[in-house]
Scaffold this active site. Structure first.
Site: not given
Ligand code: 3LM
Length: 401
Positions: A189, A214, A117, A64
């Protein structure tokens, strides 16, 4: 896995994107890094487990929190952004939420730019307040508005540049200077620009986030996110934000695909940018187009800032047609080579309508107030032959008009 051969300081961007953090000699000569499909790790002894779990010795305990394929990607992207360390997660939203939930506590304040966003905006404006965090939505291109918001003593200032969906540009160095003077950390970002075009840490930011879904992945075949910055911050986000606050672990195969994407990132982003510049000029001179927002156009309100902090202007364009929403809808239904789809940064040209797609979460009133008009169209210019992309857009404009 990481060998003396692997940290090739002094090499150029593309060389590091291809080689950094991996030496084939450590894995049977395999040219590409193996995908470690394992959920857990074994130990020679209980003492060895204790040493690794406590950080005394390098190693892995459970999938994890980290995986060797993921570790190569993290080291590579951190280096490309000029950061000490990186953490990859299951999506861009996972990177954002793991970071915020690690750094914030009830009672803290955050300043965000008003153009984000859609799901990031909703996380800030409705998600965080549920847990006692106050959020000020500000136009970060306006220094007076930022100065006013900083008086309340925020812990973080958060923005995208260029911003999704309308390509607003924020001056990273100016915001970082003001925020630091007020004791706030700055998070950028960098999804739209990628480290090929813009490196916010070099301009004063503290942490950089990406939707790696992206341009970094680049092929529309995965979801991933990444956050890079100082080692202390990244270790904390891994230990808290990833390990027990979100559990939003990246899959080993996804990390492998991201390493593949990184190898061509510089080439792809250069081509996205050069074709987008041609498309933006074509759109701007077309009578059916009312307005074009592309940071590379001298008509962009922050073109000078963009030219200072970016080495080229990327693959995203926003525009509005004469006739607004109705003509825009016809245009969207007429494109034939471009696909109608959310997401961006893929080889395929993608076109979408922010007000009903990526930014439908914004309340309509807020959307209008922040310049995300109902007629706005967002174009992610792909890697197809530039003349074909332009011909498709021109035929759709003729049909729509
Ligand atoms: C989109 N954007 O089409 P993921 N930061 C930025 C982003 O653009 C995005 C994220 C974070 C889009 C996705 S919309 C339904 C599809 C600047 C995502 C979030 O969690 O990897 O999608 O990243 O604009």
């Amino acid at each position: 896995m990481t060998t003396p051969n692997s940290n090739r300081r002094g090499h150029g961007f593309a060389t590091r994107a291809i080689h950094l953090g991996y030496d084939p000699a450590s894995e049977h000569g395999a040219l590409t890094p193996p995908v470690f499909m394992t959920s857990t790790y074994t130990f020679e002894s209980i003492e060895e487990h204790r040493a690794i779990a406590s950080g005394e010795k390098d190693g892995y305990v459970y999938g994890r929190t980290k995986n060797p394929t993921q570790a190569i990607f993290e080291a590579r992207l951190a280096d490309l952004e000029g950061a000490e360390a990186g953490l990859a997660l299951a999506s861009g939203m996972a990177a954002i939420s793991a970071t915020l939930w690690t750094l914030l506590s009830a009672g803290d304040r955050v300043v965000i730019d008003h153009t984000l966003y859609g799901n990031a905006f909703i996380l800030f404006t409705t998600g965080l307040p549920r847990f006692g965090v106050s959020v000020d939505v500000v136009d970060l291109a306006d220094p007076a508005a930022l100065a006013e918001a900083l008086k309340a003593g925020p812990k973080l200032v958060y923005f995208e540049t260029p911003a999704n969906p309308n390509l607003r540009v924020i001056d990273i160095a100016a915001v970082a200077e003001a925020a630091h003077a007020a004791g706030a950390k700055v998070i950028v970002d960098n999804t739209f620009a990628t480290p090929v075009l813009q490196r916010p840490l070099e301009l004063g930011a503290d942490l950089v986030l990406h939707s790696a879904t992206k341009f970094i992945g680049g092929h529309g075949d995965l979801l991933a996110g990444v956050v890079v910055g100082r080692r202390g911050d990244i270790d904390q986000i891994r230990a808290h934000g990833l390990r027990y606050l979100t559990g939003a672990t990246i899959a080993p195969l996804t990390a492998f695909l991201l390493l593949r994407g990184l190898k061509t990132l510089e080439l792809r982003v250069a081509r996205h940018s050069s074709t987008a510049a041609l498309v933006a000029e074509t759109l701007q001179s077309h009578p059916a187009v009312a307005q074009v927002s592309y940071p590379g156009l001298p008509s962009h309100p922050s073109h000078e800032v963009a030219a200072r902090q970016m080495s080229a202007f990327g693959g995203l364009i926003a525009f509005e047609l004469v006739g607004g929403l109705a003509t825009g809808h016809r245009f969207l239904n007429r494109v034939a080579l471009a696909h109608r789809a959310v997401s961006l940064g893929d080889a395929e040209t993608l076109v979408q309508h922010p007000a009903s797609m990526t930014h439908a979460q914004y309340p309509a009133e807020e959307r209008r107030r922040h310049g995300i008009t109902d007629g706005l169209i967002r174009l992610s210019v792909g890697l197809e032959t530039p003349e074909d992309i332009i011909a498709d857009l021109l035929q759709a404009l003729d049909e729509a008009g």
